[in-house]
Design a protein around this motif. Structure first.
Motif, mmCIF file in Angstrom:
data_model
loop_
_atom_site.group_PDB
_atom_site.id
_atom_site.type_symbol
_atom_site.label_atom_id
_atom_site.label_comp_id
_atom_site.label_asym_id
_atom_site.label_seq_id
_atom_site.Cartn_x
_atom_site.Cartn_y
_atom_site.Cartn_z
ATOM 1 N N UNK A 5 12.042 -16.567 -3.404
ATOM 2 C CA UNK A 5 11.565 -15.222 -3.691
ATOM 3 C C UNK A 5 10.209 -15.016 -3.022
ATOM 4 N N UNK A 6 10.019 -13.847 -2.439
ATOM 5 C CA UNK A 6 8.710 -13.535 -1.871
ATOM 6 C C UNK A 6 8.272 -12.152 -2.353
ATOM 7 N N UNK A 7 6.972 -11.987 -2.400
ATOM 8 C CA UNK A 7 6.395 -10.724 -2.835
ATOM 9 C C UNK A 7 5.489 -10.214 -1.725
ATOM 10 N N UNK A 8 5.628 -8.937 -1.427
ATOM 11 C CA UNK A 8 4.857 -8.311 -0.347
ATOM 12 C C UNK A 8 3.724 -7.483 -0.947
ATOM 13 N N UNK A 9 2.498 -7.774 -0.521
ATOM 14 C CA UNK A 9 1.332 -7.013 -0.958
ATOM 15 C C UNK A 9 0.838 -6.187 0.229
ATOM 16 N N UNK A 10 0.796 -4.879 0.031
ATOM 17 C CA UNK A 10 0.390 -3.971 1.096
ATOM 18 C C UNK A 10 0.043 -2.631 0.465
ATOM 19 N N UNK A 11 -0.994 -1.958 0.938
ATOM 20 C CA UNK A 11 -1.261 -0.621 0.404
ATOM 21 C C UNK A 11 -0.032 0.282 0.585
ATOM 22 N N UNK A 59 1.360 0.763 14.550
ATOM 23 C CA UNK A 59 2.338 -0.161 13.952
ATOM 24 C C UNK A 59 1.712 -1.516 13.652
ATOM 25 N N UNK A 60 0.856 -2.004 14.528
ATOM 26 C CA UNK A 60 0.222 -3.309 14.298
ATOM 27 C C UNK A 60 -0.736 -3.252 13.121
ATOM 28 N N UNK A 61 -1.582 -2.228 13.081
ATOM 29 C CA UNK A 61 -2.559 -2.138 11.993
ATOM 30 C C UNK A 61 -1.863 -1.862 10.667
ATOM 31 N N UNK A 62 -0.960 -0.901 10.650
ATOM 32 C CA UNK A 62 -0.290 -0.536 9.403
ATOM 33 C C UNK A 62 0.779 -1.552 8.989
ATOM 34 N N UNK A 63 1.091 -2.487 9.859
ATOM 35 C CA UNK A 63 2.025 -3.555 9.516
ATOM 36 C C UNK A 63 1.335 -4.745 8.856
ATOM 37 N N UNK A 64 0.023 -4.660 8.705
ATOM 38 C CA UNK A 64 -0.732 -5.740 8.059
ATOM 39 C C UNK A 64 -0.309 -5.838 6.597
ATOM 40 N N UNK A 65 -0.180 -7.069 6.121
ATOM 41 C CA UNK A 65 0.262 -7.282 4.742
ATOM 42 C C UNK A 65 0.006 -8.737 4.357
ATOM 43 N N UNK A 115 -10.705 -3.001 2.801
ATOM 44 C CA UNK A 115 -11.628 -2.148 2.073
ATOM 45 C C UNK A 115 -11.827 -0.819 2.765
ATOM 46 N N UNK A 116 -12.071 0.185 1.994
ATOM 47 C CA UNK A 116 -12.337 1.520 2.507
ATOM 48 C C UNK A 116 -12.999 2.321 1.394
ATOM 49 N N UNK A 117 -13.407 3.508 1.724
ATOM 50 C CA UNK A 117 -14.013 4.375 0.720
ATOM 51 C C UNK A 117 -12.989 4.691 -0.370
ATOM 52 N N UNK A 118 -11.766 4.975 0.045
ATOM 53 C CA UNK A 118 -10.708 5.299 -0.922
ATOM 54 C C UNK A 118 -10.400 4.098 -1.805
ATOM 55 N N UNK A 119 -10.413 2.897 -1.219
ATOM 56 C CA UNK A 119 -10.094 1.692 -1.987
ATOM 57 C C UNK A 119 -11.115 1.444 -3.094
#
Length: 176
Positions: A5-11, A59-65, A115-119
Motif C-alpha cells: 500500500x502506498x499513500x500519495x501526499x500532494x497539495x 507538469x514537472x513542478x505540479x507533479x511534485x509529491x 510553502x507559500x502564502x496560501x499554505x
C-alpha cells in the motif's frame, strides 16, 4: 506476493492546475499549428515550442509529491526523486518547506510542500509533516538495502513536451 500500500501526499490544487495548463497550452499549440499557412512559419513554430516548454515546466513542478510506502518515503521533485528508507530518517519538519533530515545529516526538501502564502493559512505542509511523522512512529520493517537512492524523475508528458519543444525550436531556427 502481497501488494504494498502506498499513500500519495500532494497539495490538492497541483493535479487540477497541472491539467488545466496542460490542456490550455496544448490546445493553443494545436490551434497555431492548424492555422499556420501552407509553409512553415518560424514565429508559429517558436510559439508552439514555448507553449510546449510551458507544459513541460508546469507538469514537472505540479507533479511534485511525496509517496509513503511501508518501508520508504519517495520525495518526487521536478528533476530528482529521492527514495529514503524509513529507518534512515532522523526527523521531518517544516520551516516553510517540508524537510526530511537523514541520520547522516543530509537534508531533502520537498518541492510539493515548499510553502507559500496560501499554505500559511491552509496548513498543507504541516499536515504532510504530521502524516509522515505518524508513519515514522509505526513499526516498519528493517529490510531493504538501507541506501538513499537518487534518480532522475520521469514525467512522461513533460518529457514528450520537452522533446517536441526542442523540435519546434530547431525547426523555427532552420526556417528563419
Amino acid at each position: 506476493m502481497k501488494k504494498q500500500h502506498s499513500e500519495r501526499l500532494q497539495p490538492r490544487s497541483f493535479p487540477v492546475v497541472s491539467w488545466i495548463f496542460t490542456l490550455l497550452l496544448v490546445l493553443i499549440t494545436f490551434r497555431i499549428g492548424a492555422e499556420m499557412p501552407h509553409g512553415l512559419n518560424a514565429d508559429g513554430l517558436g510559439v508552439m515550442g514555448v507553449c510546449l516548454a510551458g507544459v513541460s515546466l508546469v507538469r514537472r513542478i505540479m507533479g511534485s509529491r511525496i509517496i509513503l510506502t511501508g518501508a520508504e518515503i519517495r520525495v518526487v521533485n521536478p528533476l530528482i526523486t529521492h527514495s529514503v528508507p524509513l529507518r534512515l530518517i532522523k526527523s521531518v519538519d517544516s520551516d516553510g518547506t517540508l524537510t526530511i533530515t537523514t541520520v547522516n545529516g543530509s537534508e531533502i526538501r520537498s518541492t510539493a510542500f515548499g510553502g507559500s502564502v496560501i499554505d500559511n493559512f491552509v496548513g498543507t505542509t504541516d499536515r504532510a509533516v504530521d502524516r509522515i511523522n505518524s508513519q515514522l512512529r509505526r513499526a516498519f520493517p528493517a529490510g531493504g538495502n538501507g541506501l538513499i537512492v537518487k534518480r532522475y524523475t520521469i514525467a512522461w508528458i513533460a518529457d514528450v513536451c520537452t522533446a517536441c519543444a526542442l523540435v519546434c525550436g530547431v525547426m523555427a531556427f532552420a526556417v528563419a
